[in-house]
Design a protein around this motif. Structure first.
Motif, short mmCIF file in Angstrom:
data_model
loop_
_atom_site.label_atom_id
_atom_site.label_comp_id
_atom_site.label_asym_id
_atom_site.label_seq_id
_atom_site.Cartn_x
_atom_site.Cartn_y
_atom_site.Cartn_z
N PHE A 1 21.69 -14.88 -56.26
CA PHE A 1 21.66 -13.49 -56.71
C PHE A 1 21.61 -13.42 -58.23
O PHE A 1 20.80 -12.67 -58.80
CB PHE A 1 22.89 -12.74 -56.19
N TYR A 2 22.42 -14.21 -58.89
CA TYR A 2 22.51 -14.17 -60.35
C TYR A 2 21.18 -14.54 -61.00
O TYR A 2 20.75 -13.88 -61.95
CB TYR A 2 23.60 -15.13 -60.82
N PHE A 3 20.51 -15.57 -60.48
CA PHE A 3 19.27 -16.04 -61.09
C PHE A 3 18.02 -15.41 -60.48
O PHE A 3 16.91 -15.76 -60.86
CB PHE A 3 19.17 -17.56 -60.98
N CYS A 4 18.21 -14.50 -59.54
CA CYS A 4 17.05 -13.91 -58.87
C CYS A 4 16.12 -13.23 -59.87
O CYS A 4 16.59 -12.48 -60.74
CB CYS A 4 17.51 -12.89 -57.82
N PRO A 5 14.82 -13.47 -59.77
CA PRO A 5 13.86 -12.75 -60.62
C PRO A 5 14.06 -11.25 -60.48
O PRO A 5 14.55 -10.76 -59.47
CB PRO A 5 12.50 -13.19 -60.06
N LYS A 6 13.66 -10.53 -61.49
CA LYS A 6 13.94 -9.09 -61.54
C LYS A 6 13.09 -8.32 -60.54
O LYS A 6 12.21 -7.54 -60.88
CB LYS A 6 13.71 -8.55 -62.97
N ASP A 7 13.36 -8.58 -59.29
CA ASP A 7 12.69 -7.88 -58.20
C ASP A 7 13.78 -7.15 -57.42
O ASP A 7 14.62 -7.79 -56.78
CB ASP A 7 11.95 -8.87 -57.31
N ARG A 8 13.76 -5.85 -57.45
CA ARG A 8 14.87 -5.08 -56.87
C ARG A 8 15.03 -5.33 -55.38
O ARG A 8 16.14 -5.37 -54.87
CB ARG A 8 14.66 -3.58 -57.14
N LYS A 9 13.92 -5.53 -54.67
CA LYS A 9 14.00 -5.75 -53.23
C LYS A 9 14.78 -7.02 -52.93
O LYS A 9 15.71 -7.01 -52.10
CB LYS A 9 12.59 -5.85 -52.63
N HIS A 10 14.42 -8.12 -53.59
CA HIS A 10 15.08 -9.39 -53.31
C HIS A 10 16.52 -9.39 -53.80
O HIS A 10 17.42 -9.91 -53.12
CB HIS A 10 14.29 -10.54 -53.94
N LYS A 11 16.76 -8.81 -54.97
CA LYS A 11 18.13 -8.77 -55.48
C LYS A 11 19.02 -7.93 -54.56
O LYS A 11 20.19 -8.29 -54.31
CB LYS A 11 18.17 -8.21 -56.91
N ARG A 12 18.49 -6.84 -54.07
CA ARG A 12 19.29 -5.98 -53.19
C ARG A 12 19.62 -6.71 -51.88
O ARG A 12 20.74 -6.63 -51.38
CB ARG A 12 18.53 -4.69 -52.90
N ARG A 13 18.64 -7.42 -51.35
CA ARG A 13 18.88 -8.16 -50.11
C ARG A 13 19.94 -9.25 -50.32
O ARG A 13 20.82 -9.45 -49.47
CB ARG A 13 17.57 -8.79 -49.62
N LEU A 14 19.86 -9.96 -51.43
CA LEU A 14 20.86 -10.98 -51.73
C LEU A 14 22.23 -10.36 -51.94
O LEU A 14 23.25 -10.94 -51.54
CB LEU A 14 20.44 -11.78 -52.97
N LEU A 15 22.26 -9.18 -52.53
CA LEU A 15 23.53 -8.49 -52.74
C LEU A 15 24.17 -8.13 -51.41
O LEU A 15 25.38 -8.30 -51.22
CB LEU A 15 23.31 -7.23 -53.59
N PHE A 16 23.39 -7.64 -50.46
CA PHE A 16 23.93 -7.32 -49.14
C PHE A 16 24.41 -8.58 -48.43
O PHE A 16 25.45 -8.57 -47.75
CB PHE A 16 22.87 -6.60 -48.29
N ASN A 17 23.66 -9.68 -48.59
CA ASN A 17 24.07 -10.96 -48.02
C ASN A 17 25.40 -11.39 -48.62
O ASN A 17 26.33 -11.79 -47.90
CB ASN A 17 22.98 -11.99 -48.30
N LEU A 18 25.50 -11.30 -49.92
CA LEU A 18 26.73 -11.66 -50.63
C LEU A 18 27.90 -10.79 -50.19
O LEU A 18 29.01 -11.28 -49.93
CB LEU A 18 26.47 -11.50 -52.13
N PHE A 19 27.65 -9.50 -50.07
CA PHE A 19 28.68 -8.55 -49.65
C PHE A 19 29.20 -8.90 -48.25
O PHE A 19 30.42 -8.88 -48.00
CB PHE A 19 28.09 -7.14 -49.66
N GLU A 20 28.29 -9.23 -47.33
CA GLU A 20 28.70 -9.60 -45.98
C GLU A 20 29.48 -10.90 -45.97
O GLU A 20 30.51 -11.02 -45.30
CB GLU A 20 27.48 -9.69 -45.07
N GLU A 21 29.01 -11.91 -46.70
CA GLU A 21 29.72 -13.19 -46.76
C GLU A 21 31.15 -13.00 -47.26
O GLU A 21 32.09 -13.60 -46.74
CB GLU A 21 28.99 -14.17 -47.68
N GLU A 22 31.32 -12.16 -48.25
CA GLU A 22 32.63 -11.98 -48.89
C GLU A 22 33.54 -11.05 -48.10
O GLU A 22 34.76 -11.27 -48.06
CB GLU A 22 32.44 -11.43 -50.31
#
Length: 237
Positions: free
Chosen positions: A62-83
């Motif tokens: 998530f931190y190093f994700c290229p500035k693509d809102r779609k991919h960053k948002r998906r990683l954020l949801f993944n991170l949120f669920e994991e945590e």
């Protein structure tokens, strides 16, 4: 360089060609006539070493994700669920794994005393190194979001891990939430991973490196099970 859709299909084909549930140790684990609880415990304790590190992989991607809102948002949801487990309405995924360990008779003291075997540590380190370097982001994403998330979608005879564990060991649904949650969530995570890796690989070399990362990560998973198997045969585990 492959067209995007062809490359995405090649990533998926590589994943599907490397099924780690084919390892012989699963013949032992899933034999309904001879449940082997102690072997299950030892395999699960090595799996726990992977689970403890997984959140850091997703955080870093998530931190190093290229500035693509779609991919960053998906990683954020993944991170949120994991945590938090809020998406699946359960709990933190490490806690779900700890619940499974307790259900099969592993107390917290035994759990925390176990170290990763060399093959397990190799798998942990390979993914961590790739994720931590922005220059190898595509490799880390392929290793984690495609090859690793894809492990949880494997089945034996069309039955997922949670179904098999319930059938063989008499476990309850609540004991197996770690597996049933991943079986459902990782369908989306692998799809998102395929999209992410397809988009970030902008050269033929990057595509080839990503394809290798998927194959190599699956081989490392198989190697982890082989490491456990050999330690059991030698009486060292």
């Amino acid at each position: 360089m492959l067209p995007k859709q062809d490359f995405r299909q090649a990533l998926d084909d590589t994943l599907q060609s490397k099924l780690t549930l084919n390892h012989p140790i699963f013949e032992t684990l899933f034999d309904p006539a001879n449940p082997d609880l102690e072997t299950l415990r030892k395999v699960a304790l090595q799996g726990y070493q992977l689970t403890k590190n997984f959140l850091e992989y997703i955080e870093t991607l998530f931190y190093f994700c290229p500035k693509d809102r779609k991919h960053k948002r998906r990683l954020l949801f993944n991170l949120f669920e994991e945590e938090t487990g809020r998406v699946s309405k359960t709990k933190n995924h490490v806690e779900l794994m700890e619940d499974f360990l307790r259900a099969i008779g592993i107390d917290d003291e035994r759990r925390d005393a176990v170290l990763a075997l060399p093959q397990t540590q190799e798998l942990i380190d390979y993914r961590m190194k790739a994720c931590k370097d922005p220059e190898t982001y595509h490799i880390g994403a392929a290793a984690v979001m495609v090859a690793s998330e894809g492990q949880n979608l494997e089945t034996r005879g069309a039955e997922a891990r949670d179904v098999l564990f319930k059938k063989v060991y008499g476990l309850k649904d609540e004991d197996l939430l770690f597996f049933s949650v991943h079986q459902e969530e990782d369908v989306h995570h692998v799809r998102h991973g395929l999209d992410l890796v397809t988009d970030v690989c902008t050269t033929e070399q990057m595509q080839q490196e990503a394809l290798h990362a998927v194959a190599h990560t699956c081989d490392l998973f198989y190697g982890m099970y082989e490491g456990i198997h050999q330690e059991l045969l030698a009486g060292r585990l």
